[in-house]
Each structure stands twice: as C-alpha cells, then as structure tokens.
Design an enzyme around this catalytic site. Structure first.
Site, PDB file in Angstrom:
ATOM      1  N   SER A 291      32.600  36.212  44.508  1.00  0.00           N
ATOM      2  CA  SER A 291      34.495  36.534  44.086  1.00  0.00           C
ATOM      3  C   SER A 291      35.442  36.753  45.861  1.00  0.00           C
ATOM      4  O   SER A 291      36.349  36.265  45.754  1.00  0.00           O
ATOM      5  CB  SER A 291      35.180  36.820  43.204  1.00  0.00           C
ATOM      6  OG  SER A 291      34.444  39.019  43.113  1.00  0.00           O
TER       7      SER A 291
ATOM      8  N   LYS B  73      40.223  30.930  35.641  1.00  0.00           N
ATOM      9  CA  LYS B  73      40.415  31.094  36.705  1.00  0.00           C
ATOM     10  C   LYS B  73      40.755  29.658  36.948  1.00  0.00           C
ATOM     11  O   LYS B  73      41.945  29.697  36.666  1.00  0.00           O
ATOM     12  CB  LYS B  73      39.197  31.292  37.769  1.00  0.00           C
ATOM     13  CG  LYS B  73      39.709  32.857  37.994  1.00  0.00           C
ATOM     14  CD  LYS B  73      37.970  33.898  38.458  1.00  0.00           C
ATOM     15  CE  LYS B  73      38.611  35.594  38.154  1.00  0.00           C
ATOM     16  NZ  LYS B  73      38.022  36.515  38.466  1.00  0.00           N
TER      17      LYS B  73
ATOM     18  N   HIS C   4      33.554  32.520  39.110  1.00  0.00           N
ATOM     19  CA  HIS C   4      33.815  31.150  40.385  1.00  0.00           C
ATOM     20  C   HIS C   4      33.472  30.383  40.371  1.00  0.00           C
ATOM     21  O   HIS C   4      33.823  29.489  41.100  1.00  0.00           O
ATOM     22  CB  HIS C   4      34.444  32.358  41.921  1.00  0.00           C
ATOM     23  CG  HIS C   4      35.391  33.315  41.271  1.00  0.00           C
ATOM     24  ND1 HIS C   4      36.544  33.231  41.197  1.00  0.00           N
ATOM     25  CD2 HIS C   4      34.969  34.933  40.900  1.00  0.00           C
ATOM     26  CE1 HIS C   4      37.137  34.488  41.647  1.00  0.00           C
ATOM     27  NE2 HIS C   4      36.000  35.305  41.644  1.00  0.00           N
TER      28      HIS C   4
HETATM   29  C1  LIG Z   1      38.065  37.585  37.589  1.00  0.00           C
HETATM   30  C2  LIG Z   1      36.721  38.438  38.099  1.00  0.00           C
HETATM   31  C3  LIG Z   1      35.906  38.956  36.762  1.00  0.00           C
HETATM   32  C4  LIG Z   1      37.061  39.172  35.054  1.00  0.00           C
HETATM   33  O1  LIG Z   1      37.714  38.393  34.557  1.00  0.00           O
HETATM   34  P1  LIG Z   1      38.790  38.315  33.798  1.00  0.00           P
HETATM   35  O2  LIG Z   1      38.900  37.517  32.875  1.00  0.00           O
HETATM   36  O3  LIG Z   1      40.313  38.042  34.909  1.00  0.00           O
HETATM   37  O4  LIG Z   1      38.603  40.228  33.216  1.00  0.00           O
HETATM   38  C5  LIG Z   1      34.973  39.092  35.597  1.00  0.00           C
HETATM   39  N1  LIG Z   1      33.997  38.664  36.789  1.00  0.00           N
HETATM   40  C6  LIG Z   1      34.092  37.919  38.435  1.00  0.00           C
HETATM   41  C7  LIG Z   1      32.825  37.422  39.324  1.00  0.00           C
HETATM   42  C8  LIG Z   1      34.894  37.391  38.658  1.00  0.00           C
HETATM   43  O5  LIG Z   1      35.474  36.989  39.113  1.00  0.00           O
END
Ligand SMILES: *Cc1c(COP(=O)(O)O)cnc(C)c1O
Length: 391
Positions: free
Chosen positions: A179, A238, A207
């Site tokens: 990330s 995302k 991602h």
């Molecule tokens: C953003 C993210 C999460 C958390 O996801 P949310 O839906 O925002 O709680 C989990 N794992 C990774 C790798 C992330 O980048």
C-alpha cells in the site's frame, strides 16, 4: 492526566503529529477536492477508478435507501441479513470465479476477523514486514506466533517456515500490491513455498482488486495463481470508490468465518443501501475497462516524468508512486509546499512506513486527465528544487 499532553508533545517533536482536515468533494470535478476554501488536485486518493462520485452508484444507493431504509438494524446473524447482501455475494463469487464470497464491513475488519478465526496460539503466521496494519493487528489478536519476514525476502520466509515447521497450522499472508510502496509481492514464489510447507496462503488485494485483470479481478488472477490462493481479501474502499470488503474462499472456509470471525459476528451489517451501491460499483469495475487503461497510462506517464525530472521513484506499474524523502520534516514541508501549488499529496510518516522513509505517497486516479497530471509534475519539480530535493 498529564501523560496525555506529554505523549502528544513527544509526537509533535518528531514531526509525527497527525491532524484531521476537513475535505470537501467537488462533485462535477472528481479528481479535485477543496480544503480551506481552496480547490486542490487530489493526488492522495485511493479512488483509483474514479468511481466515488459516480452518479449511477449514487442513484442506485438512493433507490435502495427508499426500499431498505437507513440502517440494517442488527448484525447479519441476527436480523440484518437483507437481500442486497446475497445479491452482492453472488456477484462477487461469480466475478472472482470463487467458491464463495463473504462481505465484511471494511478491509480492516475482514483482515482481523479472518486471521483470528483461522489461527490461534498453536499456529504461526508468516507475514511480510510491510503488510498492512490490519494484518498485523489480526495476527496479534489471534495469539499465533508472528513470524515477520523481510520485505519480499523469500529466503528469509523459507528460514522462518523451517524454524516453525512443527506448528499446527501455517498461514502465509501478504499484500499483493504494497500500500505504501506500490510494489508487488512475489506471488509465484509464495505459492511454491505454500505448497512445499503445506501452508495456507492469504492474499490481500486491497490495492490490486479492480485494477489488475481484464475485469479487475486482481493480481493473483493475472498471474494465473487464483487456484493457489486459499483466502482472497479485497476492499470496496479503494478501486470501487465505496466502502466495505470481501473475502473469497472455499464454501467450507466461508462457513467457518460466519461462525468464528468475531468482527463479522459482533458488528452490525453495513447499511443495505451501501451494499446495493457496491454491487453497482462492481458493474462499472467489470464493464468499464477504459478506467483501468486510463489509470495505467496516467500512472506510467506520471512515473516516467518524475524520473525525467530527476526524482527517484519506485518502478512497477501500480498507481501508487512513492517519493521517499527520508526525514519526517522534509516530507511534511514537501506536502505543504505542494498544497501551496494547488496539489493535495499527503506526507506518510512512521509508523505507517518504516523510520527514515517518510514520503509523499502519490496515488493516481482515472478521474484525472493527462494535462492535469503533466501540470502536476511541473509543480512537483518546482517544489523539489525549492526544497533542495532536486539539485
Ligand atoms: C486499505 C487497506 C485495508 C483496509 O481496508 P478498509 O476497507 O479501508 O478498512 C486492508 N489492507 C490493505 C492492504 C489496505 O491497503
């Protein structure tokens, strides 16, 4: 209660203080936000496909609100399991060509829920040092042995797998695209090690879901490794521009999660209108591949223009492009100077990233245009010279 101020002071002293800032979306200009009354180009969003403001999704949510009301009223195992859930989970399982899908409230809760449901103190979890905080927290919560391997270092992973060979269950877990760095996990090697050591493989595609693959199924699909991944986690927060998360696994594993994942059991179901919105977003993710193409074009030209300007940025093809500056203070000053130039690009500091690697994490979106991205590179270069990052 003096300790509170002392702790905050300590945080402030090392340029690590975080502050909430009000951010206003600009509905007819999805690549921009407003802060402090100023319009800024948003280079710090995870809305990779530019869906967060999509009128089709908003409309689907509004229609659903009128039928389902505002909230689910209970957890899914009580009386919160409304029809939009089944529709979404079927659509996700079909998209992923997976046994079964289970929707969680968000990615954080999916990771802590899954990990703590499948391993405990008799087990070991092998986790990349740069994995997301929610994976780390899931491991802590599970009480399993936390075997952290150096980033993408398969020799180190093998060493740890040998060391903990006698644990009851072995879970290997990784982000597919990291990330804060935008680089990829060596999924082929991980799949080999999983087989060799009879481990479970869990991949967090937060991602890469929506971004990689003909229909945005994720990186493990593109690499032909879908069948090797036992647990596939992805978020709707995302590339989907929404909120929520999914876990894809075998029928039996999903059954186990429904019975044991505490973040699933002891928390109220997402509002049904949100679930309906996610299903609409999935339609766009699957059908509108032009969003992915545009995102890759923008990312590639942004990355190469930054390199031409003299910056050192990580390579690869992901829309996450970190500019590592080192000191916390440098990253903060860089971010402030960019804001003066009309660009929102947030400084990322420890503990989100390792000490001494504070950075600006640029992330691109299909909501942007080539001209906006080109203009941004000029401004970033200007700031680079101002701050002596570029000579
Ligand atoms: C953003 C993210 C999460 C958390 O996801 P949310 O839906 O925002 O709680 C989990 N794992 C990774 C790798 C992330 O980048």
């Amino acid at each position: 209660m003096k300790w509170i101020e002392e702790e905050l002071h300590e945080i402030e002293k090392t340029s690590l203080k975080r502050r909430l800032r009000e951010t206003v979306p600009i509905v007819d200009k999805p690549g921009f936000i407003a802060r402090g009354g100023r319009t800024l180009l948003n280079l710090s969003s995870n809305d990779y496909l530019g869906l967060a403001q999509h009128p089709g999704i908003v409309e689907a949510m509004r229609d659903s609100l009128l039928i389902e009301g505002a909230g689910a009223g209970a957890s899914r195992l009580v009386t919160g399991n409304r029809k939009p859930y089944a529709l979404l989970e079927e659509a996700i399982a079909e998209w992923q060509r997976s046994g079964k899908a289970l929707v969680f409230a968000n990615g954080y809760m999916a990771n802590i829920g899954v990990i703590s449901a499948i391993v405990n103190r008799y087990d070991a979890v092998f986790s990349d040092q740069l994995n997301h905080a929610s994976i780390v927290d899931g491991i802590i919560l599970s009480r399993a042995e936390h075997a952290r391997y150096r980033h993408n270092d398969m020799e180190h992973l093998r060493y740890l797998l040998n060391k903990h060979r006698n644990k009851r269950r072995k879970l290997i877990v990784t982000d597919s695209v990291f990330s804060m760095d935008g680089d990829q996990a060596p999924l082929h090697e991980l799949a080999k090690l999983k087989q060799e050591y009879n481990a479970i493989l869990m991949v967090d595609e937060a991602h890469s879901g929506g971004i990689y693959g003909l229909y945005g199924e994720g990186l493990s699909h593109v690499l032909g490794l879908k069948h090797m991944v036992d647990i596939h986690v992805g978020t709707f927060s995302k590339a989907f521009g929404m909120y929520g998360a999914y876990v894809c696994a075998s029928d039996t594993l999903v059954n186990l999660l429904v019975n044991k994942a505490r973040s699933f059991i002891y928390s109220t179901a997402l509002p049904p209108a949100v679930v309906t919105g996610i299903r609409k977003a999935l339609d766009y993710v699957v059908r509108e591949s032009w969003r992915r193409e545009r995102l890759f074009e923008l990312s590639s030209s942004f990355r190469s223009s930054l390199c031409e300007a003299g910056f050192k940025v990580g390579d690869g093809d992901s829309p996450i492009i970190p500019l590592i500056l080192g000191e916390n203070d440098t990253a903060l000053r860089f971010s402030h100077a960019l804001e003066e130039e009309g660009i929102a690009a947030v400084a990322i500091r420890p503990p989100t990233v390792p000490k001494g690697t504070a950075r600006i994490r640029f992330s691109l979106s299909a909501a942007l245009t080539p001209i906006e991205v080109r203009d941004a590179v000029l401004k970033i270069s200007k700031v680079g010279h101002q701050l002596g990052v570029l000579k």
